[in-house]
Design a protein around this motif. Structure first.
Motif, PDB file in Angstrom:
ATOM      1  N   ALA A 211       0.826  -1.211   0.000  1.00 24.32           N
ATOM      2  CA  ALA A 211       0.000   0.000   0.000  1.00 24.32           C
ATOM      3  C   ALA A 211       0.861   1.263   0.000  1.00 24.32           C
ATOM      4  O   ALA A 211       0.507   2.266  -0.620  1.00 24.32           O
ATOM      5  CB  ALA A 211      -0.931  -0.015   1.209  1.00 24.32           C
ATOM      6  N   GLN A 217       3.352  -5.391  -5.721  1.00 28.55           N
ATOM      7  CA  GLN A 217       2.067  -6.082  -5.748  1.00 28.55           C
ATOM      8  C   GLN A 217       2.063  -7.241  -4.759  1.00 28.55           C
ATOM      9  O   GLN A 217       3.052  -7.955  -4.641  1.00 28.55           O
ATOM     10  CB  GLN A 217       1.832  -6.624  -7.160  1.00 28.55           C
ATOM     11  CG  GLN A 217       0.457  -7.161  -7.386  1.00 28.55           C
ATOM     12  CD  GLN A 217       0.248  -7.580  -8.828  1.00 28.55           C
ATOM     13  OE1 GLN A 217       1.120  -8.219  -9.426  1.00 28.55           O
ATOM     14  NE2 GLN A 217      -0.902  -7.231  -9.396  1.00 28.55           N
ATOM     15  N   GLN A 279      -9.665  -7.264   2.525  1.00 29.34           N
ATOM     16  CA  GLN A 279     -10.917  -6.489   2.506  1.00 29.34           C
ATOM     17  C   GLN A 279     -10.978  -5.531   3.707  1.00 29.34           C
ATOM     18  O   GLN A 279     -11.325  -4.351   3.572  1.00 29.34           O
ATOM     19  CB  GLN A 279     -12.083  -7.491   2.548  1.00 29.34           C
ATOM     20  CG  GLN A 279     -13.460  -6.869   2.546  1.00 29.34           C
ATOM     21  CD  GLN A 279     -13.749  -6.198   1.208  1.00 29.34           C
ATOM     22  OE1 GLN A 279     -13.612  -6.831   0.178  1.00 29.34           O
ATOM     23  NE2 GLN A 279     -14.117  -4.932   1.232  1.00 29.34           N
ATOM     24  N   GLU A 282      -8.676  -2.632   3.087  1.00 31.57           N
ATOM     25  CA  GLU A 282      -9.195  -1.668   2.111  1.00 31.57           C
ATOM     26  C   GLU A 282     -10.342  -0.846   2.699  1.00 31.57           C
ATOM     27  O   GLU A 282     -10.426   0.367   2.502  1.00 31.57           O
ATOM     28  CB  GLU A 282      -9.658  -2.397   0.838  1.00 31.57           C
ATOM     29  CG  GLU A 282      -8.496  -3.018   0.090  1.00 31.57           C
ATOM     30  CD  GLU A 282      -8.849  -3.525  -1.313  1.00 31.57           C
ATOM     31  OE1 GLU A 282      -7.987  -3.483  -2.187  1.00 31.57           O
ATOM     32  OE2 GLU A 282      -9.991  -3.977  -1.523  1.00 31.57           O
ATOM     33  N   THR A 283     -11.204  -1.505   3.440  1.00 27.89           N
ATOM     34  CA  THR A 283     -12.352  -0.807   4.016  1.00 27.89           C
ATOM     35  C   THR A 283     -11.902   0.220   5.053  1.00 27.89           C
ATOM     36  O   THR A 283     -12.346   1.375   5.042  1.00 27.89           O
ATOM     37  CB  THR A 283     -13.310  -1.832   4.681  1.00 27.89           C
ATOM     38  OG1 THR A 283     -13.601  -2.829   3.715  1.00 27.89           O
ATOM     39  CG2 THR A 283     -14.597  -1.178   5.146  1.00 27.89           C
ATOM     40  N   GLY A 286      -9.548   2.895   3.237  1.00 27.89           N
ATOM     41  CA  GLY A 286     -10.090   3.543   2.042  1.00 27.89           C
ATOM     42  C   GLY A 286      -9.156   3.445   0.842  1.00 27.89           C
ATOM     43  O   GLY A 286      -9.348   4.122  -0.163  1.00 27.89           O
ATOM     44  N   LEU A 287      -8.124   2.582   0.967  1.00 31.67           N
ATOM     45  CA  LEU A 287      -7.156   2.438  -0.136  1.00 31.67           C
ATOM     46  C   LEU A 287      -7.495   1.221  -0.985  1.00 31.67           C
ATOM     47  O   LEU A 287      -8.116   0.268  -0.511  1.00 31.67           O
ATOM     48  CB  LEU A 287      -5.735   2.270   0.426  1.00 31.67           C
ATOM     49  CG  LEU A 287      -5.190   3.434   1.239  1.00 31.67           C
ATOM     50  CD1 LEU A 287      -3.935   3.004   1.990  1.00 31.67           C
ATOM     51  CD2 LEU A 287      -4.882   4.613   0.315  1.00 31.67           C
ATOM     52  N   LYS A 288      -7.060   1.269  -2.210  1.00 31.39           N
ATOM     53  CA  LYS A 288      -7.229   0.110  -3.094  1.00 31.39           C
ATOM     54  C   LYS A 288      -5.879  -0.585  -3.167  1.00 31.39           C
ATOM     55  O   LYS A 288      -4.884   0.022  -3.561  1.00 31.39           O
ATOM     56  CB  LYS A 288      -7.656   0.627  -4.485  1.00 31.39           C
ATOM     57  CG  LYS A 288      -7.978  -0.429  -5.477  1.00 31.39           C
ATOM     58  CD  LYS A 288      -9.444  -0.870  -5.384  1.00 31.39           C
ATOM     59  CE  LYS A 288      -9.670  -2.215  -6.059  1.00 31.39           C
ATOM     60  NZ  LYS A 288      -9.176  -3.358  -5.305  1.00 31.39           N
ATOM     61  N   LEU A 289      -5.844  -1.835  -2.757  1.00 34.52           N
ATOM     62  CA  LEU A 289      -4.573  -2.564  -2.732  1.00 34.52           C
ATOM     63  C   LEU A 289      -4.308  -3.232  -4.076  1.00 34.52           C
ATOM     64  O   LEU A 289      -5.213  -3.815  -4.666  1.00 34.52           O
ATOM     65  CB  LEU A 289      -4.641  -3.627  -1.631  1.00 34.52           C
ATOM     66  CG  LEU A 289      -3.318  -4.234  -1.215  1.00 34.52           C
ATOM     67  CD1 LEU A 289      -2.484  -3.242  -0.426  1.00 34.52           C
ATOM     68  CD2 LEU A 289      -3.548  -5.489  -0.386  1.00 34.52           C
ATOM     69  N   ASN A 290      -3.068  -3.159  -4.526  1.00 33.35           N
ATOM     70  CA  ASN A 290      -2.686  -3.845  -5.761  1.00 33.35           C
ATOM     71  C   ASN A 290      -2.330  -5.296  -5.426  1.00 33.35           C
ATOM     72  O   ASN A 290      -1.277  -5.569  -4.864  1.00 33.35           O
ATOM     73  CB  ASN A 290      -1.486  -3.116  -6.382  1.00 33.35           C
ATOM     74  CG  ASN A 290      -1.045  -3.768  -7.685  1.00 33.35           C
ATOM     75  OD1 ASN A 290      -1.758  -4.576  -8.264  1.00 33.35           O
ATOM     76  ND2 ASN A 290       0.149  -3.403  -8.135  1.00 33.35           N
ATOM     77  N   TRP A 291      -3.241  -6.209  -5.764  1.00 31.61           N
ATOM     78  CA  TRP A 291      -2.961  -7.622  -5.494  1.00 31.61           C
ATOM     79  C   TRP A 291      -3.502  -8.500  -6.603  1.00 31.61           C
ATOM     80  O   TRP A 291      -4.383  -8.086  -7.350  1.00 31.61           O
ATOM     81  CB  TRP A 291      -3.552  -8.052  -4.156  1.00 31.61           C
ATOM     82  CG  TRP A 291      -5.056  -8.121  -4.119  1.00 31.61           C
ATOM     83  CD1 TRP A 291      -5.902  -7.115  -3.770  1.00 31.61           C
ATOM     84  CD2 TRP A 291      -5.899  -9.235  -4.455  1.00 31.61           C
ATOM     85  NE1 TRP A 291      -7.206  -7.526  -3.866  1.00 31.61           N
ATOM     86  CE2 TRP A 291      -7.237  -8.849  -4.276  1.00 31.61           C
ATOM     87  CE3 TRP A 291      -5.650 -10.553  -4.890  1.00 31.61           C
ATOM     88  CZ2 TRP A 291      -8.316  -9.686  -4.520  1.00 31.61           C
ATOM     89  CZ3 TRP A 291      -6.728 -11.412  -5.130  1.00 31.61           C
ATOM     90  CH2 TRP A 291      -8.051 -10.967  -4.941  1.00 31.61           C
TER      91      TRP A 291
END
Ligand code: UD1
Length: 339
Positions: A211, A217, A279, A282-283, A286-291
């Motif tokens: 993150a 990744q 999950q 991310e929740t 508020g970040l979007k994880l590169n996986w």
């Protein structure tokens, strides 16, 4: 007078959080750590949280002479033995490094205890001693132990055996083997936390490093396991809860009127999948994880989580923190490391 407690590996991840819990409960931890696998930044963190630096001796637990001198310098009321290596993959490529440090360190500590009449001992064991549980995935302390998959696992498995054999010959000892499930998170102050050296092996440090951009990744190892979403299930336990379990375990040993050899699971009692941890991260952030999904990792257990009834009954301990707390605390710690 405040009780002195020897904490080997006290500058490490679980050790440093336990040092905080010990001080907060009125005890005086004495850290032994040679910083081969810990970072001095932890000392700064401990000093800020506690208001002063804890007692610290830079000794290798494999150095019997120095360790014995320390046992002569203090009257220890208990020993918590963390100092050990814990990277599963590395233990496969460098088994002797693991056997030397983890086994010799344990033997030295036990010998010093017996020689210097120190009876109370808490050992960092691991749920790895259960291997892949057959049938029921919720394991109790009497679930049969299975042979481990890695030299690391063997050091914990054999560690428990060495301790049991020692107890037979020295029944005055009061011993608690704490079988940790998957420790995650960091102190809520974000001043201490896990400090992976090199590329992290464990899931949550890999998530936070991805993150923040230190890793490109995250690869989720396997997507077709027989679990609810195809990824492995683990019992993620917040490191501050885990630290508190050590204090309770010591208090339990101090209450015993005779020698004792005991085992306790330290987990939350709840299994979460790898995807659920992602999950939650991310929740909460508020970040979007590169996986992405990748192949299974060799030696991974499919599913295991703790039955924690005994921990509650014996040491009146129950995890208070959630995986949501853990991901947030780990993320704050990652940001602090990069600030
Ligand atoms: C392992 C050991 C455990 C030890 C702990 C300490 C075994 C079976 N388990 O726990 O005894 O105490 O290390 O380090 O020996 N994962 C990914 N991608 C990653 C990293 C992990 O998908 O980049 C997955 C793994 O496949 C696993 C889960 O996340 O399903 C947890 O892995 P990890 O954090 O490495 O812990 P364990 O393997 O459970």
């Amino acid at each position: 007078m405040s009780k002195f407690v020897l904490v080997t590996g006290g500058a490490g991840y679980i050790g440093s959080h336990t040092v905080v819990s010990l001080v907060q409960n009125g005890y005086t931890p004495v850290i032994v750590d040679d910083f081969r696998n810990a970072n001095r930044i932890v000392l700064k963190g401990l000093e800020s949280i506690l208001g002063k630096l804890p007692l610290l001796h830079e000794i290798d637990v494999c150095d019997q002479k120095s360790l014995d001198a320390l046992f002569k310098q203090y009257t220890f009321e208990g020993v918590i033995h963390f100092a050990a290596y814990k990277a599963v993959g590395e233990s496969v490529s460098e088994p002797l490094k693991y056997y030397r440090n983890n086994i010799l360190g344990l033997v030295n500590v036990l010998e010093c205890m017996i020689k210097n009449h120190v009876n109370n001992f808490v050992f960092s064991s691991s749920c790895t001693v259960y291997g892949e549980p057959q049938g029921q995935k919720e394991v109790t302390e009497s679930t049969p132990k299975l042979l481990p998959e890695s030299p690391y696992g063997y050091t914990k498995w054999m560690g428990e055996q060495i301790i049991a054999d020692t107890f037979r010959s020295a029944p005055q000892l009061r011993i608690m083997n704490l079988r940790y499930f998957n420790p995650v998170g960091a102190h809520e102050s974000a001043l201490i936390g896990e400090f992976p050296i090199g590329r992290p092996n464990n899931l949550l440090p890999f998530i936070t490093q991805t993150a923040i951009g230190k890793q490109e990744q995250l690869i989720v190892f396997g997507n077709n396991y027989p679990t609810k979403d195809g990824t492995c299930v683990r019992d993620f336990i917040h490191v501050v809860d885990l630290a508190e379990a050590h204090v309770r375990a010591l208090q339990y040993l101090w209450k015993q009127s005779a020698g004792k050899l005991d085992y306790l699971n330290v987990g939350t009692g709840k299994g979460s999948t790898v995807l659920e941890l992602i999950q939650a991260f991310e929740t909460k952030t508020g970040l979007k994880l590169n996986w992405k999904f990748g192949p299974r990792r060799e030696g991974d257990v499919v599913e295991i989580y703790a039955n924690v009834d005994s921990s509650f009954k014996k040491i009146a301990w129950k995890a208070q923190r959630t995986i949501e707390d853990a991901v947030m605390d780990a993320w704050n710690w990652e940001k602090y490391l990069n600030s």
